[in-house]
Every structure is written in C-alpha cells, then in structure tokens.
Design an enzyme around this catalytic site. Structure first.
Site, short mmCIF file in Angstrom:
data_model
loop_
_atom_site.label_atom_id
_atom_site.label_comp_id
_atom_site.label_asym_id
_atom_site.label_seq_id
_atom_site.Cartn_x
_atom_site.Cartn_y
_atom_site.Cartn_z
N LYS A 29 0.87 -1.18 0.00
CA LYS A 29 0.00 0.00 0.00
C LYS A 29 0.90 1.23 0.00
CE LYS A 29 -1.77 2.88 2.80
NZ LYS A 29 -1.65 4.04 1.90
N GLU A 56 9.47 1.37 10.88
CA GLU A 56 10.55 2.34 10.65
C GLU A 56 9.92 3.71 10.67
OE1 GLU A 56 13.75 1.75 10.44
OE2 GLU A 56 13.55 -0.42 10.56
N CYS A 100 13.85 10.69 6.54
CA CYS A 100 13.71 10.31 7.96
C CYS A 100 15.00 10.52 8.72
CB CYS A 100 13.27 8.86 8.07
SG CYS A 100 14.36 7.75 7.18
N GLU A 136 10.20 17.00 14.36
CA GLU A 136 10.80 16.59 13.09
C GLU A 136 10.35 17.64 12.06
OE1 GLU A 136 9.17 12.99 11.33
OE2 GLU A 136 11.12 12.47 10.50
P1 NAD Z 1 2.67 8.79 7.25
O1 NAD Z 1 2.89 8.10 8.55
O2 NAD Z 1 1.70 9.90 7.18
O3 NAD Z 1 2.18 7.72 6.16
C1 NAD Z 1 2.92 6.55 5.87
C2 NAD Z 1 2.00 5.54 5.21
O4 NAD Z 1 1.01 5.11 6.14
C3 NAD Z 1 1.23 6.06 3.98
O5 NAD Z 1 1.20 5.05 3.00
C4 NAD Z 1 -0.15 6.29 4.55
O6 NAD Z 1 -1.18 6.23 3.58
C5 NAD Z 1 -0.26 5.12 5.50
N1 NAD Z 1 -1.30 5.19 6.52
C6 NAD Z 1 -1.86 6.29 7.08
N2 NAD Z 1 -2.79 5.91 7.99
C7 NAD Z 1 -2.79 4.55 8.01
C8 NAD Z 1 -3.53 3.57 8.73
N3 NAD Z 1 -4.44 3.91 9.64
N4 NAD Z 1 -3.29 2.27 8.50
C9 NAD Z 1 -2.35 1.89 7.59
N5 NAD Z 1 -1.64 2.78 6.87
C10 NAD Z 1 -1.85 4.09 7.08
O7 NAD Z 1 4.13 9.22 6.76
P2 NAD Z 1 4.51 10.09 5.48
O8 NAD Z 1 4.06 11.49 5.73
O9 NAD Z 1 4.10 9.38 4.25
O10 NAD Z 1 6.12 10.01 5.57
C11 NAD Z 1 6.90 10.87 6.34
C12 NAD Z 1 7.23 10.26 7.69
O11 NAD Z 1 7.82 8.98 7.49
C13 NAD Z 1 8.25 11.05 8.48
O12 NAD Z 1 7.90 11.06 9.84
C14 NAD Z 1 9.54 10.27 8.29
O13 NAD Z 1 10.50 10.43 9.29
C15 NAD Z 1 9.02 8.88 8.25
N6 NAD Z 1 9.98 8.01 7.56
C16 NAD Z 1 10.68 7.08 8.28
C17 NAD Z 1 11.65 6.30 7.65
C18 NAD Z 1 12.48 5.29 8.42
O14 NAD Z 1 13.15 4.47 7.80
N7 NAD Z 1 12.49 5.33 9.74
C19 NAD Z 1 11.87 6.48 6.29
C20 NAD Z 1 11.13 7.43 5.60
C21 NAD Z 1 10.17 8.19 6.24
#
Ligand code: NAD
Length: 491
Positions: free
Chosen positions: A177, A255, A289, A380
């Site tokens: 997804k 992650e 991230c 962040e």
């Molecule tokens: P997000 O948490 O808003 O979304 C991530 C994913 O989760 C998307 O596909 C979203 O549609 C999905 N999602 C949202 N609600 C959900 C639910 N209830 N159930 C299942 N899936 C759901 O994150 P984002 O804005 O897309 O990305 C940025 C964030 O990701 C930042 O905080 C960044 O630090 C983090 N990030 C972490 C890493 C790592 O390796 N630790 C890598 C990249 C990004």
C-alpha cells in the site's frame, strides 16, 4: 521500449484493475498540477490481493535460490533500462530534484542487485549443540508467507524496494500500500516491473488507497504474517496497535520518524563538517527520515561553523527543476509547507538565513543559538530548515543529542576517531556515523531506529530475520529414557 502507461490503477491477482474506491489525486509538487486522478482500492481488493499472493507464494517459495536470485537480477536490469523513465516520475510525482532521483535509483539498484539477489543464499539453518543423548537439534528457515508493506512518500522508490525485493527474494508474496502522494513511485511502478519481469501472477499486489480507506484491511488481514511499515511515529503507533488487534498475530517492522543530530566536536575539521552538514540537512529539501534535523556544535568553534554554514548554504541551487545540481526543490504538498512554516513561525531563535516560499519551494533557512526547547529542535521539521544549537562542552553536546524521544540516525565529527567513537557509543540511536552526516544506507548494514523511531532492522542478515521464520526441528536418533519419577531427572 514503451513507457509504462497503466500506472493509475490497482494491480492485484496478476491483473490491472479499475479501482472502485475513493478518488485519489496525484499532484506534481513543482507546479501543483494534477498528474492523474484514479479511484483507489477497496477492502474487497485487499482480500483478493492477499488470497492471490498466498496462492502464488506456495510455488514461488519452492524455487531454488538461484531461480529467485535470477529474477532479482532481471528486475535490476529492467530498473537500469528504465532509469530515465523512473527518475522522471520521482521528479514529477514527489518533487524530487534530479540529484535526489539519481541517488534514489542508485540505492534501489543496490537493494535489488547487491542485496536481494544475495538473500536467497543467506537463509541459513543450523545444527545446534544438544545435551540429550541421541538428539540432534536443527533450525530451518522458511518464508513467512505474505508481507503487508505500507510505505511513505518521501523516498518512496527506495522505501518500498527495501522491503519488497528482500521479502520476495526470501520466498514471500507482498501486498503493497503506497502513500497517496507517491502512488507510482512507491507503488504501481513496481507492479509494472514485476509484470515485465514475469514474476508469478498474484505474487505482488499494489493497492493505492488512503490509510483511512484500506489501512486496517491491509494491516489486519488474516493472511499477512509481517507488517512492514515505514512512516511517521504517530501513524506507526496506530498501525502497530491495529496489527495487534488482528485475529492473527503478526510480527512488526516499524521504521518511523526521526530527529537526528549532527554533533560537531571542537577538534573537528570545520570546513569538512560544514560541507557534510549542508548536504545532510538540505538533500531532498530536508524530507528524509534520517536527515540532520538539527546540528549541535561545541562553543569553541560555533561562530566559525555557523558563519561558514550560512555561506555554503547560500551557494545551493534552489528551485531549478532541470538543473542536475539543484539541491532544494518543492516540499511534497501544501499541508507540508504549512507545517514547516508554522514551525519556523514558532521558533524563538535567530534567523541567519531565510526567504519567502515560491510555490512549494521553501528557500533554505538557517537558525542560530537555538534553545533546547525551541520548536525547531523539539519536532521533526521535514523541510529545508537548519537549527544550529550551541553546546557548552562535549558533555552538553551529548545531552543535547539525546534530548529527544526519537533515535534514528546521528553523527559526530572529530579529528580524534577514538574520542568520536566514545561519543558515538553513548548516543541513543540505531545508527551513528563518525565523520559523515546522518543520511546513510548500505545494503548489508543494519538500518533502523531506537526509542520512538521504530523497531526492527532492514538490510542483509537483518532482512533474513525479518522476512523468514525459524523452525526448530529436532531428531531423536535413538530411543530416549523418559523420566517418570522426579528421582530420574538428571541434575
Ligand atoms: P505517514 O505516517 O503519514 O504515512 C505513511 C504511510 O502510512 C502512507 O502510505 C499512509 O497512507 C499510511 N497510513 C496512514 N494511515 C494509516 C492507517 N491507519 N493504516 C495503515 N496505513 C496508514 O508518513 P509520510 O508522511 O508518508 O512520511 C513521512 C514520515 O515517514 C516522516 O515522519 C519520516 O521520518 C518517516 N519516515 C521514516 C523512515 C524510516 O526508515 N524510519 C523512512 C522514511 C520516512
């Protein structure tokens, strides 16, 4: 070779389907134009996708390691052949600069060709020491079955690839997804690649759809054995809780967000530390991230560092879509722009560099003498904003570095490697890089966070742990004497 032209629909059970769910709008951050609109997937699609993946996985898991490795090489060939097409999507869909697109493609090629193609040969078992006379203990590894993969928008090609290909290589099916901000680069482009590489139909499914519409269905599906989630800490918490509420127990790879510090000790090579920190702060306009969320500099060299940091930052190429040296492009969308501007507005620190946003392009900002509780270091930022904190001494620098609930990446600069290593070992993070900035990923090194930055590790042998299950099988070669009395129990 024609460009892929079916990237605006879900892919499941080996077929491209017209979605029937809520409409998703794919926007280009460079000019906020609409790339396409599509109906997303539904919970019924999720069901069908898992069923088909489980069916296809049975035969896929039986293939010899070399056959799965060969498919990984075929996929790497396709990615290399379609490099320009994929880079074009990264630029268009997530507002990547050409530099970011090239870096992401390099990382993904490493994941597929270097890591995933090796993993089928790394799923080792063991023969273990055993005290019982005549008993032999063995461990076998087998695929977990089907992996549920949820990925974010910021580095979508890499962050989908780093679960998808290792999990496949180890004999699993995968249901993806992607984020609605990276439908193609985090999702459907992989469906097209899987189809072109002739992976078994159904083994990979890609289901664009919002978290609200299909998130629980994906995370809680009774067929999924592992949930591999990359995204923010608040959503990661929800996903973890939802997964644990599923009727089927699952393992979690989470992650999550970061608040990574670069620490510059007073004996560092200042010019080099400035060069590295400017890169590790502003690449992909700060939306990574493990980006350097903040920079902590010891008092003795603080003024020199800050002055040089501002001067180097002023030289960055900003907002030039076609320039290969452009470092700072647009943030992903209006919401993100508003969040970054709000944090800037809340900061009480001294603005050493700033400027007005042009569309979604925020020019690089630098803030100095940033207080310990300033909004810019407590959150962040995920934008091109550099808060530089002043540390009284090394002890204070360590305190500032660890003053966060996050613990993803970190780095420390010093000419004395021994001093830097002693410092690094006290940093509460999953990853610390000495004399380098915070943004590092390497196919056989453990990638992951401590504290609220997540659980689990990617890459190499850690991917084997994540995407296979250990099975203990013992063999009793000769008849055992079973103790029917306490007096017969040895010891
Ligand atoms: P997000 O948490 O808003 O979304 C991530 C994913 O989760 C998307 O596909 C979203 O549609 C999905 N999602 C949202 N609600 C959900 C639910 N209830 N159930 C299942 N899936 C759901 O994150 P984002 O804005 O897309 O990305 C940025 C964030 O990701 C930042 O905080 C960044 O630090 C983090 N990030 C972490 C890493 C790592 O390796 N630790 C890598 C990249 C990004």
């Amino acid at each position: 070779m024609a460009a892929y032209d079916n990237l605006d629909r879900p892919f499941l059970a080996g077929e491209w389907r017209k979605g029937t769910g809520d409409t998703l709008t794919n926007l280009c951050p460079w000019d906020e134009s609409t790339i396409f609109e599509m109906p997303g997937a539904t919970p019924a699609d999720v069901d069908e996708a898992f069923e088909a993946a489980a069916e296809a996985q049975k035969e896929w898991a039986k293939l010899p390691p070399s056959a799965r490795a060969a498919k990984m090489h075929a996929i790497a060939d396709i990615i290399e052949a379609r490099k320009d097409e994929i880079a074009g999507w990264i630029v268009r869909e997530v507002g990547g600069t050409k530099l970011k697109a090239a870096l992401e493609l390099m990382l993904v090629t490493q994941v597929v060709r270097t890591e995933a193609a090796s993993l089928p040969f790394m799923a080792e078992g063991a023969i273990l020491p055993e005290d019982l006379p005549g008993k032999e203990s063995r461990t076998y590894r087998r695929p977990v079955g089907v992996v549920a993969l949820v990925s974010p928008w910021n580095f979508p090609l890499q962050l989908t690839a780093r679960t998808l290909f290792p999990a496949l290589a180890l004999g699993n099916g995968v249901v993806v997804k992607p984020s609605s901000d990276s439908i193609v680069t985090g999702g459907t482009i992989f469906a097209a690649i899987a189809e072109e590489a002739e992976l078994p139909p159904g083994l990979v499914a890609v289901l664009p759809g919002s978290g609200k519409a299909i998130g629980d269905a994906v995370v809680q599906h009774p067929i999924g054995s592992v949930v591999s989630f990359t995204g923010s800490t608040p959503v990661g918490r929800k996903v973890g809780q939802a997964a644990l509420k599923s009727d089927k127990l699952k393992s979690l790879e989470l992650e999550l967000g970061g608040n990574s510090p670069i620490v510059v000790l007073d004996d560092a090579d200042v010019d080099y530390a400035v060069e590295a920190s400017v890169w590790g702060k502003f690449i992909h306009q700060g939306q990574i991230c493990m980006i350097a969320n903040r920079i902590v500099v010891e008092d003795k060299i603080y003024d020199e560092f800050a002055e040089k940091f501002v001067a180097r930052t002023k030289k960055l190429v900003v907002g030039q879509r076609e320039d290969p040296a452009c470092m700072v492009g647009p943030v992903i969308n209006r919401d993100q722009l508003d969040k970054v501007m709000e944090l800037i507005g809340k900061s009480g620190a001294t603005k050493a560099l700033g400027g007005e946003a042009d569309g979604l392009v925020i020019p690089p900002h630098v803030f100095t003498d940033v207080a310990e509780d300033d909004a810019l270091v407590a959150n962040e930022i995920f934008g091109p904003v550099a808060p530089i904190q002043r540390a009284r001494d090394e002890e204070h620098a360590l305190k500032l570095a660890n003053a966060t609930e996050m613990g993803l990446s970190s780095s420390v600069f010093s000419r004395d490697e021994g001093r830097a290593l002693r410092f690094a070992r006290q940093v509460q993070a999953g990853m610390t890089h000495i004399n380098d900035q915070t943004v590092n990923d390497s196919p056989f090194s453990p990638f992951g966070g401590a504290k609220n930055s997540g659980i689990g590790r990617f890459n190499g042998r850690w991917a084997v742990e994540a995407f296979t299950a250990t099975h203990w099988i013992s063999v009793q070669h000769e008849k055992r004497q079973f103790p029917f009395s306490a007096d017969d129990v040895p010891g």
